[in-house]
Design a protein around this motif. Structure first.
Motif, PDB file in Angstrom:
ATOM      1  N   PHE A 201     -26.175  28.634 -21.473  1.00 31.63           N
ATOM      2  CA  PHE A 201     -25.893  27.339 -22.231  1.00 31.63           C
ATOM      3  C   PHE A 201     -26.520  27.473 -23.632  1.00 31.63           C
ATOM      4  O   PHE A 201     -27.575  27.326 -23.617  1.00 31.63           O
ATOM      5  CB  PHE A 201     -26.289  26.093 -21.195  1.00 31.63           C
ATOM      6  CG  PHE A 201     -25.684  25.952 -20.074  1.00 31.63           C
ATOM      7  CD1 PHE A 201     -24.436  25.447 -19.960  1.00 31.63           C
ATOM      8  CD2 PHE A 201     -26.302  26.253 -19.194  1.00 31.63           C
ATOM      9  CE1 PHE A 201     -23.852  25.198 -18.693  1.00 31.63           C
ATOM     10  CE2 PHE A 201     -25.849  26.535 -17.763  1.00 31.63           C
ATOM     11  CZ  PHE A 201     -24.499  25.645 -17.552  1.00 31.63           C
ATOM     12  N   ARG A 202     -25.625  27.859 -24.570  1.00 35.46           N
ATOM     13  CA  ARG A 202     -26.237  27.889 -25.926  1.00 35.46           C
ATOM     14  C   ARG A 202     -25.264  27.205 -26.828  1.00 35.46           C
ATOM     15  O   ARG A 202     -23.869  27.173 -26.768  1.00 35.46           O
ATOM     16  CB  ARG A 202     -26.265  29.458 -26.334  1.00 35.46           C
ATOM     17  CG  ARG A 202     -27.567  30.203 -25.578  1.00 35.46           C
ATOM     18  CD  ARG A 202     -28.885  29.700 -26.160  1.00 35.46           C
ATOM     19  NE  ARG A 202     -29.768  30.901 -25.811  1.00 35.46           N
ATOM     20  CZ  ARG A 202     -30.207  30.937 -24.714  1.00 35.46           C
ATOM     21  NH1 ARG A 202     -30.027  30.130 -23.771  1.00 35.46           N
ATOM     22  NH2 ARG A 202     -31.243  32.065 -24.579  1.00 35.46           N
ATOM     23  N   SER A 203     -25.951  26.371 -27.694  1.00 40.15           N
ATOM     24  CA  SER A 203     -25.103  25.688 -28.803  1.00 40.15           C
ATOM     25  C   SER A 203     -25.664  25.811 -30.261  1.00 40.15           C
ATOM     26  O   SER A 203     -27.039  25.616 -30.343  1.00 40.15           O
ATOM     27  CB  SER A 203     -24.922  24.082 -28.421  1.00 40.15           C
ATOM     28  OG  SER A 203     -24.092  23.970 -27.241  1.00 40.15           O
ATOM     29  N   LEU A 204     -24.808  26.232 -31.024  1.00 42.59           N
ATOM     30  CA  LEU A 204     -25.340  26.620 -32.578  1.00 42.59           C
ATOM     31  C   LEU A 204     -25.295  25.371 -33.267  1.00 42.59           C
ATOM     32  O   LEU A 204     -24.179  25.024 -33.418  1.00 42.59           O
ATOM     33  CB  LEU A 204     -24.542  27.981 -33.150  1.00 42.59           C
ATOM     34  CG  LEU A 204     -25.277  28.437 -34.368  1.00 42.59           C
ATOM     35  CD1 LEU A 204     -26.584  29.135 -34.044  1.00 42.59           C
ATOM     36  CD2 LEU A 204     -24.348  29.525 -35.013  1.00 42.59           C
ATOM     37  N   PHE A 205     -26.165  24.794 -34.113  1.00 44.98           N
ATOM     38  CA  PHE A 205     -26.208  23.973 -34.867  1.00 44.98           C
ATOM     39  C   PHE A 205     -26.474  24.087 -36.427  1.00 44.98           C
ATOM     40  O   PHE A 205     -27.422  24.846 -36.664  1.00 44.98           O
ATOM     41  CB  PHE A 205     -27.145  22.742 -34.226  1.00 44.98           C
ATOM     42  CG  PHE A 205     -26.560  21.888 -33.110  1.00 44.98           C
ATOM     43  CD1 PHE A 205     -25.999  20.799 -33.217  1.00 44.98           C
ATOM     44  CD2 PHE A 205     -26.717  22.574 -31.788  1.00 44.98           C
ATOM     45  CE1 PHE A 205     -25.492  20.208 -32.078  1.00 44.98           C
ATOM     46  CE2 PHE A 205     -26.215  21.864 -30.663  1.00 44.98           C
ATOM     47  CZ  PHE A 205     -25.884  20.565 -30.753  1.00 44.98           C
ATOM     48  N   MET A 206     -25.884  23.374 -37.149  1.00 48.02           N
ATOM     49  CA  MET A 206     -26.344  23.497 -38.605  1.00 48.02           C
ATOM     50  C   MET A 206     -25.609  22.283 -39.475  1.00 48.02           C
ATOM     51  O   MET A 206     -24.526  21.667 -39.044  1.00 48.02           O
ATOM     52  CB  MET A 206     -25.301  24.693 -39.103  1.00 48.02           C
ATOM     53  CG  MET A 206     -25.960  25.012 -40.741  1.00 48.02           C
ATOM     54  SD  MET A 206     -25.315  26.362 -41.185  1.00 48.02           S
ATOM     55  CE  MET A 206     -25.750  27.822 -40.345  1.00 48.02           C
ATOM     56  N   ARG A 207     -26.609  21.637 -40.239  1.00 51.09           N
ATOM     57  CA  ARG A 207     -26.479  20.467 -40.969  1.00 51.09           C
ATOM     58  C   ARG A 207     -25.697  19.444 -40.116  1.00 51.09           C
ATOM     59  O   ARG A 207     -24.787  18.701 -40.373  1.00 51.09           O
ATOM     60  CB  ARG A 207     -25.456  20.978 -42.212  1.00 51.09           C
ATOM     61  CG  ARG A 207     -25.865  22.030 -42.828  1.00 51.09           C
ATOM     62  CD  ARG A 207     -24.864  22.099 -44.124  1.00 51.09           C
ATOM     63  NE  ARG A 207     -25.153  21.124 -45.114  1.00 51.09           N
ATOM     64  CZ  ARG A 207     -24.312  21.071 -46.079  1.00 51.09           C
ATOM     65  NH1 ARG A 207     -23.352  21.851 -46.498  1.00 51.09           N
ATOM     66  NH2 ARG A 207     -24.502  19.918 -46.931  1.00 51.09           N
ATOM     67  N   GLY A 208     -26.126  19.199 -38.895  1.00 51.24           N
ATOM     68  CA  GLY A 208     -25.962  18.190 -37.949  1.00 51.24           C
ATOM     69  C   GLY A 208     -24.603  18.425 -37.161  1.00 51.24           C
ATOM     70  O   GLY A 208     -24.212  17.649 -36.449  1.00 51.24           O
ATOM     71  N   LEU A 209     -23.905  19.421 -37.454  1.00 52.09           N
ATOM     72  CA  LEU A 209     -22.803  19.784 -36.813  1.00 52.09           C
ATOM     73  C   LEU A 209     -23.022  20.850 -35.667  1.00 52.09           C
ATOM     74  O   LEU A 209     -23.844  21.891 -35.913  1.00 52.09           O
ATOM     75  CB  LEU A 209     -21.862  20.552 -37.486  1.00 52.09           C
ATOM     76  CG  LEU A 209     -21.246  19.313 -38.592  1.00 52.09           C
ATOM     77  CD1 LEU A 209     -20.327  19.944 -39.571  1.00 52.09           C
ATOM     78  CD2 LEU A 209     -20.626  18.096 -37.830  1.00 52.09           C
TER      79      LEU A 209
ATOM     80  N   MET B  97     -17.003  24.944 -40.254  1.00 54.38           N
ATOM     81  CA  MET B  97     -17.229  23.550 -41.150  1.00 54.38           C
ATOM     82  C   MET B  97     -18.800  23.163 -41.463  1.00 54.38           C
ATOM     83  O   MET B  97     -19.217  22.888 -42.645  1.00 54.38           O
ATOM     84  CB  MET B  97     -16.792  22.262 -40.250  1.00 54.38           C
ATOM     85  CG  MET B  97     -17.026  20.992 -41.087  1.00 54.38           C
ATOM     86  SD  MET B  97     -16.171  20.856 -42.635  1.00 54.38           S
ATOM     87  CE  MET B  97     -14.453  21.031 -41.971  1.00 54.38           C
ATOM     88  N   GLY B  98     -19.693  23.491 -40.491  1.00 57.16           N
ATOM     89  CA  GLY B  98     -21.132  23.431 -40.754  1.00 57.16           C
ATOM     90  C   GLY B  98     -21.713  24.418 -41.450  1.00 57.16           C
ATOM     91  O   GLY B  98     -22.887  24.327 -41.954  1.00 57.16           O
ATOM     92  N   GLY B  99     -21.109  25.743 -41.393  1.00 55.69           N
ATOM     93  CA  GLY B  99     -21.897  26.798 -42.075  1.00 55.69           C
ATOM     94  C   GLY B  99     -21.630  28.072 -41.155  1.00 55.69           C
ATOM     95  O   GLY B  99     -20.796  27.934 -40.111  1.00 55.69           O
ATOM     96  N   ASN B 100     -22.156  29.099 -41.520  1.00 55.87           N
ATOM     97  CA  ASN B 100     -22.371  30.465 -41.021  1.00 55.87           C
ATOM     98  C   ASN B 100     -23.690  31.130 -40.456  1.00 55.87           C
ATOM     99  O   ASN B 100     -24.471  30.932 -41.518  1.00 55.87           O
ATOM    100  CB  ASN B 100     -21.261  31.415 -41.344  1.00 55.87           C
ATOM    101  CG  ASN B 100     -19.825  30.982 -41.141  1.00 55.87           C
ATOM    102  OD1 ASN B 100     -19.192  31.182 -40.087  1.00 55.87           O
ATOM    103  ND2 ASN B 100     -19.258  30.456 -42.197  1.00 55.87           N
ATOM    104  N   VAL B 101     -23.842  31.532 -39.519  1.00 55.60           N
ATOM    105  CA  VAL B 101     -24.948  32.378 -39.273  1.00 55.60           C
ATOM    106  C   VAL B 101     -24.648  33.851 -39.239  1.00 55.60           C
ATOM    107  O   VAL B 101     -23.696  34.307 -38.449  1.00 55.60           O
ATOM    108  CB  VAL B 101     -25.839  31.902 -38.053  1.00 55.60           C
ATOM    109  CG1 VAL B 101     -26.957  32.846 -37.806  1.00 55.60           C
ATOM    110  CG2 VAL B 101     -26.372  30.584 -38.362  1.00 55.60           C
ATOM    111  N   LYS B 102     -24.996  34.997 -39.990  1.00 57.90           N
ATOM    112  CA  LYS B 102     -24.612  36.074 -40.000  1.00 57.90           C
ATOM    113  C   LYS B 102     -25.872  37.014 -39.558  1.00 57.90           C
ATOM    114  O   LYS B 102     -27.049  36.958 -40.346  1.00 57.90           O
ATOM    115  CB  LYS B 102     -24.133  36.649 -41.241  1.00 57.90           C
ATOM    116  CG  LYS B 102     -23.215  37.793 -41.418  1.00 57.90           C
ATOM    117  CD  LYS B 102     -22.423  37.862 -42.625  1.00 57.90           C
ATOM    118  CE  LYS B 102     -21.552  39.022 -42.725  1.00 57.90           C
ATOM    119  NZ  LYS B 102     -20.873  39.087 -43.837  1.00 57.90           N
ATOM    120  N   LEU B 103     -25.817  37.733 -38.694  1.00 57.40           N
ATOM    121  CA  LEU B 103     -26.705  38.689 -37.837  1.00 57.40           C
ATOM    122  C   LEU B 103     -26.188  40.012 -38.482  1.00 57.40           C
ATOM    123  O   LEU B 103     -25.464  40.719 -37.959  1.00 57.40           O
ATOM    124  CB  LEU B 103     -27.016  38.857 -36.660  1.00 57.40           C
ATOM    125  CG  LEU B 103     -27.654  37.313 -36.114  1.00 57.40           C
ATOM    126  CD1 LEU B 103     -27.559  37.303 -34.576  1.00 57.40           C
ATOM    127  CD2 LEU B 103     -28.711  36.637 -36.797  1.00 57.40           C
TER     128      LEU B 103
END
Length: 247
Positions: free
Chosen positions: A8-16, A69-75
């Motif tokens: 169970f993983r959820s990615l959050f950014m800027r409240g989204l 919408m909230g953004g992106n995380v790039k590894l």
């Protein structure tokens, strides 16, 4: 990154965040391939042997399209080195009060196959995360343990200064029992089902295959990226908690 265990993983950014819905609100990329999830199904990202991580504040729909919408995380993972043999290995052991020990093994090796032209890099980790939640109805202790194995094989072929070809294979295998939430103040878990002596369990596997071509022109760089991403998630004995109704 909010997590209730390996499954169970959820990615959050800027409240989204990627909690509910049919598509992601925050994008996750490994190199140039999107691996976004939704409804708590983001993959557990592995941060071992990374070149860098990029965080792009959203909205990023113009460049990355739907799901950002909230953004992106790039590894961005480390490329193989064409001119040297490199390798290292390390391990760690941690303890949790009232729970089991956790162990982790990590290693990477870089081997040039053709000097200054072709090389391969292999990075791998193994995690044995000890649990700390007990289930008295099933006579079990520390049920939220987790085992995760991960391997990434990346090759780089650079026959000239202006052209290069990268390919990568990533395989993750995860197995866990109860999630890391749901215990009472005494650290005990009660299965929310009619059969309360069952223990939740889940397997979470994913595979990622990618191919990236790049060519440097005098005024611009052309990049072509192709990827195949597959997720398999199996759950068993997860009960649903019923809402309390006032009399």
């Amino acid at each position: 990154l909010d997590g209730g265990g390996g499954n169970f993983r959820s990615l959050f950014m800027r409240g989204l965040g990627n909690v509910q819905g049919s598509s992601a609100l925050v994008g996750l990329y490994i190199d140039e391939v999107g691996v976004s999830g939704f409804n708590g199904n983001d993959i557990p990202p592995n941060f071992y042997d990374l070149e860098r991580a990029e965080v792009l504040r959203g909205p990023q729909g113009t460049v990355y399209g739907q799901g950002s919408m909230g953004g992106n995380v790039k590894l961005l993972t480390n490329d193989p080195k064409l001119d040297s043999i490199v390798g290292h290995f390390d391990t760690s052991v941690t303890s949790t009060k009232g729970g089991d020990l956790s162990k982790e093994l990590r290693g990477v090796i870089n081997i040039p196959l053709i000097e200054d032209e072709l090389a391969v890099r292999v990075a791998s980790t193994y995690e044995d995360n000890g649990g700390w939640i007990d289930q008295p109805t099933a006579f079990k202790d520390n049920i939220n343990d987790e085992q995760v194995s991960y391997v990434r094989i990346k090759t780089l072929w650079q026959p000239s200064e202006v052209f290069q070809l990268k390919s990568a294979v990533t395989i993750n295998r995860g197995e866990s029992n109860a999630s890391n939430v749901g215990e009472d103040e005494d650290g005990n878990f009660m299965q929310a089902s009619f059969v309360q002596n069952t223990t939740p369990s889940a397997d979470y596997d994913y595979e990622l295959y990618s191919l990236e071509l790049s060519y440097d022109f005098e005024l611009a760089q052309l990049i072509s990226s192709t990827g195949y991403f597959e997720i398999s998630k199996d759950q068993s004995n997860y009960g649903r908690r019923l809402p309390l109704v006032a009399p």
